[in-house]
Design a protein around this motif. Structure first.
Motif, PDB file in Angstrom:
ATOM      1  N   LEU A 187     -16.745  -3.019  -1.462  1.00  0.00           N
ATOM      2  CA  LEU A 187     -15.482  -2.566  -2.033  1.00  0.00           C
ATOM      3  C   LEU A 187     -15.640  -2.275  -3.524  1.00  0.00           C
ATOM      4  O   LEU A 187     -16.242  -3.060  -4.259  1.00  0.00           O
ATOM      5  CB  LEU A 187     -14.404  -3.641  -1.854  1.00  0.00           C
ATOM      6  CG  LEU A 187     -13.068  -3.400  -2.585  1.00  0.00           C
ATOM      7  CD1 LEU A 187     -12.315  -2.238  -1.958  1.00  0.00           C
ATOM      8  CD2 LEU A 187     -12.217  -4.662  -2.587  1.00  0.00           C
ATOM      9  N   ALA A 235     -13.814   8.690  -3.706  1.00  0.00           N
ATOM     10  CA  ALA A 235     -13.205   7.902  -2.626  1.00  0.00           C
ATOM     11  C   ALA A 235     -13.062   8.723  -1.351  1.00  0.00           C
ATOM     12  O   ALA A 235     -13.231   8.200  -0.238  1.00  0.00           O
ATOM     13  CB  ALA A 235     -11.842   7.378  -3.071  1.00  0.00           C
ATOM     14  N   ASP A 236     -12.739  10.010  -1.498  1.00  0.00           N
ATOM     15  CA  ASP A 236     -12.573  10.873  -0.332  1.00  0.00           C
ATOM     16  C   ASP A 236     -13.902  11.226   0.322  1.00  0.00           C
ATOM     17  O   ASP A 236     -13.959  11.491   1.524  1.00  0.00           O
ATOM     18  CB  ASP A 236     -11.853  12.169  -0.737  1.00  0.00           C
ATOM     19  CG  ASP A 236     -10.395  11.942  -1.094  1.00  0.00           C
ATOM     20  OD1 ASP A 236      -9.814  10.953  -0.608  1.00  0.00           O
ATOM     21  OD2 ASP A 236      -9.832  12.743  -1.858  1.00  0.00           O
ATOM     22  N   ARG A 240     -13.228  -7.581   4.533  1.00  0.00           N
ATOM     23  CA  ARG A 240     -14.203  -6.547   4.251  1.00  0.00           C
ATOM     24  C   ARG A 240     -14.822  -5.943   5.514  1.00  0.00           C
ATOM     25  O   ARG A 240     -15.221  -4.793   5.511  1.00  0.00           O
ATOM     26  CB  ARG A 240     -15.327  -7.098   3.365  1.00  0.00           C
ATOM     27  CG  ARG A 240     -14.915  -7.633   2.031  1.00  0.00           C
ATOM     28  CD  ARG A 240     -14.080  -6.677   1.183  1.00  0.00           C
ATOM     29  NE  ARG A 240     -14.429  -5.301   1.307  1.00  0.00           N
ATOM     30  CZ  ARG A 240     -13.522  -4.357   1.545  1.00  0.00           C
ATOM     31  NH1 ARG A 240     -12.245  -4.639   1.714  1.00  0.00           N
ATOM     32  NH2 ARG A 240     -13.904  -3.117   1.635  1.00  0.00           N
ATOM     33  N   GLU A 271     -15.743   1.308   0.394  1.00  0.00           N
ATOM     34  CA  GLU A 271     -14.312   1.590   0.268  1.00  0.00           C
ATOM     35  C   GLU A 271     -13.904   1.515  -1.200  1.00  0.00           C
ATOM     36  O   GLU A 271     -14.335   0.620  -1.924  1.00  0.00           O
ATOM     37  CB  GLU A 271     -13.501   0.580   1.077  1.00  0.00           C
ATOM     38  CG  GLU A 271     -11.995   0.827   1.031  1.00  0.00           C
ATOM     39  CD  GLU A 271     -11.208  -0.223   1.801  1.00  0.00           C
ATOM     40  OE1 GLU A 271      -9.976  -0.079   1.915  1.00  0.00           O
ATOM     41  OE2 GLU A 271     -11.840  -1.204   2.266  1.00  0.00           O
ATOM     42  N   HIS A 282       0.849  -1.196   0.000  1.00  0.00           N
ATOM     43  CA  HIS A 282       0.000   0.000   0.000  1.00  0.00           C
ATOM     44  C   HIS A 282       0.877   1.235   0.000  1.00  0.00           C
ATOM     45  O   HIS A 282       1.905   1.276   0.689  1.00  0.00           O
ATOM     46  CB  HIS A 282      -0.927   0.000   1.223  1.00  0.00           C
ATOM     47  CG  HIS A 282      -2.075   0.934   1.122  1.00  0.00           C
ATOM     48  ND1 HIS A 282      -2.007   2.233   1.568  1.00  0.00           N
ATOM     49  CD2 HIS A 282      -3.316   0.782   0.593  1.00  0.00           C
ATOM     50  CE1 HIS A 282      -3.173   2.829   1.341  1.00  0.00           C
ATOM     51  NE2 HIS A 282      -3.979   1.971   0.748  1.00  0.00           N
ATOM     52  N   VAL A 338     -10.558   1.232  -3.624  1.00  0.00           N
ATOM     53  CA  VAL A 338      -9.132   0.913  -3.672  1.00  0.00           C
ATOM     54  C   VAL A 338      -8.690   0.943  -5.128  1.00  0.00           C
ATOM     55  O   VAL A 338      -9.340   0.357  -6.002  1.00  0.00           O
ATOM     56  CB  VAL A 338      -8.835  -0.471  -3.058  1.00  0.00           C
ATOM     57  CG1 VAL A 338      -7.382  -0.861  -3.292  1.00  0.00           C
ATOM     58  CG2 VAL A 338      -9.143  -0.462  -1.569  1.00  0.00           C
ATOM     59  N   GLU A 397      -3.391   7.413  -0.299  1.00  0.00           N
ATOM     60  CA  GLU A 397      -4.259   6.853   0.731  1.00  0.00           C
ATOM     61  C   GLU A 397      -5.086   5.677   0.219  1.00  0.00           C
ATOM     62  O   GLU A 397      -5.336   4.712   0.952  1.00  0.00           O
ATOM     63  CB  GLU A 397      -5.195   7.941   1.266  1.00  0.00           C
ATOM     64  CG  GLU A 397      -6.159   7.455   2.332  1.00  0.00           C
ATOM     65  CD  GLU A 397      -7.109   8.536   2.785  1.00  0.00           C
ATOM     66  OE1 GLU A 397      -7.978   8.237   3.626  1.00  0.00           O
ATOM     67  OE2 GLU A 397      -6.996   9.688   2.306  1.00  0.00           O
ATOM     68  N   HIS A 398      -5.529   5.748  -1.022  1.00  0.00           N
ATOM     69  CA  HIS A 398      -6.412   4.706  -1.552  1.00  0.00           C
ATOM     70  C   HIS A 398      -5.717   3.789  -2.554  1.00  0.00           C
ATOM     71  O   HIS A 398      -6.386   2.999  -3.218  1.00  0.00           O
ATOM     72  CB  HIS A 398      -7.621   5.353  -2.246  1.00  0.00           C
ATOM     73  CG  HIS A 398      -8.359   6.332  -1.393  1.00  0.00           C
ATOM     74  ND1 HIS A 398      -9.131   5.957  -0.313  1.00  0.00           N
ATOM     75  CD2 HIS A 398      -8.439   7.690  -1.456  1.00  0.00           C
ATOM     76  CE1 HIS A 398      -9.657   7.032   0.249  1.00  0.00           C
ATOM     77  NE2 HIS A 398      -9.246   8.090  -0.428  1.00  0.00           N
ATOM     78  N   GLU A 411     -19.180   7.414   1.986  1.00  0.00           N
ATOM     79  CA  GLU A 411     -19.261   6.729   3.276  1.00  0.00           C
ATOM     80  C   GLU A 411     -20.003   5.412   3.074  1.00  0.00           C
ATOM     81  O   GLU A 411     -20.887   5.301   2.233  1.00  0.00           O
ATOM     82  CB  GLU A 411     -19.993   7.592   4.305  1.00  0.00           C
ATOM     83  CG  GLU A 411     -19.262   8.885   4.651  1.00  0.00           C
ATOM     84  CD  GLU A 411     -20.006   9.701   5.704  1.00  0.00           C
ATOM     85  OE1 GLU A 411     -21.078   9.232   6.147  1.00  0.00           O
ATOM     86  OE2 GLU A 411     -19.534  10.786   6.066  1.00  0.00           O
ATOM     87  N   THR A 468     -18.047  -4.082   4.781  1.00  0.00           N
ATOM     88  CA  THR A 468     -18.013  -2.885   3.933  1.00  0.00           C
ATOM     89  C   THR A 468     -17.852  -3.281   2.469  1.00  0.00           C
ATOM     90  O   THR A 468     -16.910  -4.013   2.133  1.00  0.00           O
ATOM     91  CB  THR A 468     -16.853  -1.958   4.327  1.00  0.00           C
ATOM     92  OG1 THR A 468     -16.962  -1.631   5.707  1.00  0.00           O
ATOM     93  CG2 THR A 468     -16.879  -0.679   3.497  1.00  0.00           C
ATOM     94  N   GLN A 511     -24.447  -0.746  -1.371  1.00  0.00           N
ATOM     95  CA  GLN A 511     -24.812  -0.342  -0.015  1.00  0.00           C
ATOM     96  C   GLN A 511     -26.205  -0.822   0.352  1.00  0.00           C
ATOM     97  O   GLN A 511     -26.451  -1.218   1.490  1.00  0.00           O
ATOM     98  CB  GLN A 511     -24.719   1.181   0.108  1.00  0.00           C
ATOM     99  CG  GLN A 511     -23.291   1.709   0.052  1.00  0.00           C
ATOM    100  CD  GLN A 511     -23.226   3.217  -0.002  1.00  0.00           C
ATOM    101  OE1 GLN A 511     -24.101   3.866  -0.581  1.00  0.00           O
ATOM    102  NE2 GLN A 511     -22.200   3.790   0.585  1.00  0.00           N
TER     103      GLN A 511
END
Length: 290
Positions: free
Chosen positions: A163, A186-187, A158, A193, A147, A195, A218-219, A190, A161, A270
């Motif tokens: 992805l 991505a920022d 997970r 996630e 990463h 990636v 970060e991602h 909610e 959550t 979601q």
């Protein structure tokens, strides 16, 4: 994978179905108007207006369905190369044109509707005939990937959550175009996630690319051997994979993705998350013998 290749050219399956439907429409319309053409009656001048009426209405319908997203980013309405149409709205627009032609007593309504039906049927057959390629996996690997912002990460962990996994490379023009938008999502998002798994490039090259975008890592994860492309039979880059909260692949998008499509897919993941949690909770656990 959600795509098809013809020689060196690869298509997202939905875009390919659209191209097939358009070609079939034009071909069938041409054949159906041969008798009139032999009598000197020019009905073929209506082929392009009919196709455009469908396309404009289909795009307008999609924009209206995702109006809140397009209202914040109005220029995205013009990015037709990202895809995004409503088939039902397209036929509504074509219906309006045929009513206009009926009023004018143009003898072209039957060819238009016949060609439109055959084109739609061909597109549907393409979509339904595209099955998952042999050997493709539907679950995330039990592998730790390096990463950019810290310790290696396990994508399969997970913890309830969903992805969104984007396979990309800095040399890929569509990847570069969609990356700022996807990083912004991505920022902000909610309950899911995102990636970005770089395929086959060095950490230094990735860092330089992110610096030019004014983005941090970060991602961003690294997949030096492009193992994820192999695992999920990705036909090219970018490829965006959508996994539910259990880590099971639910959908895939090959090629540049729009903000509206990305957010719509995330919302679908979601909404499915509570059911996945309920299914896991209902499974019996082995307590052992006491």
């Amino acid at each position: 994978m959600n795509g098809i290749s013809i020689g060196p050219i690869a298509f997202d399956i939905e875009r390919f179905a659209f191209v097939v439907a358009a070609l079939i429409f034009m071909s069938v319309f041409h054949v159906m108007t041969i008798p009139q053409a032999r009598r000197g009656i020019d009905l073929r001048r209506w082929a392009i207006p009919a196709a455009l009426s469908w396309l404009v209405a289909a795009r307008t319908g999609f924009v209206l369905q995702h109006w809140a997203v397009f209202l914040e980013h109005p220029l995205d309405m013009l990015k037709l190369w990202q895809g995004g149409i409503s088939v039902g709205a397209g036929f509504l627009g074509l219906g309006v044109l045929t009513l206009f032609l009926l009023v004018r007593r143009e003898a072209v309504v039957a060819p238009i509707m016949g060609a439109a039906f055959v084109g739609w049927l061909a597109g549907e057959l393409v979509l339904r005939s595209q099955e998952q390629q042999a050997g493709a996996q539907t679950t995330l690997p039990e592998t730790a990937f390096p990463h950019m912002a810290g310790e290696p990460v396990r994508l399969d962990e997970r913890q309830g959550t969903p992805l969104v996994l984007n396979l990309w490379a800095s040399w890929c023009p569509p990847c570069r175009r969609e990356m700022p938008m996807m990083m912004d999502v991505a920022d902000r998002i909610e309950g899911a996630e995102l990636v970005f798994a770089n395929q086959g490039e060095t950490e230094q090259r990735i860092a330089t690319f992110l610096k030019n975008l004014d983005e941090d890592g970060e991602h961003v994860s690294l997949d030096p051997t492009s193992s994820l492309m192999t695992r999920f039979n990705a036909m090219g880059l970018p490829t965006t994979l959508f996994f539910d909260a259990s880590g099971t692949l639910r959908d895939a998008h090959f090629g540049e993705i729009s903000r509206a499509e990305l957010l719509s897919q995330i919302a679908t993941l979601q909404s499915a998350a509570p059911q996945a949690d309920a299914d896991r909770a209902s499974q019996p656990t082995n307590q052992g013998d006491f």
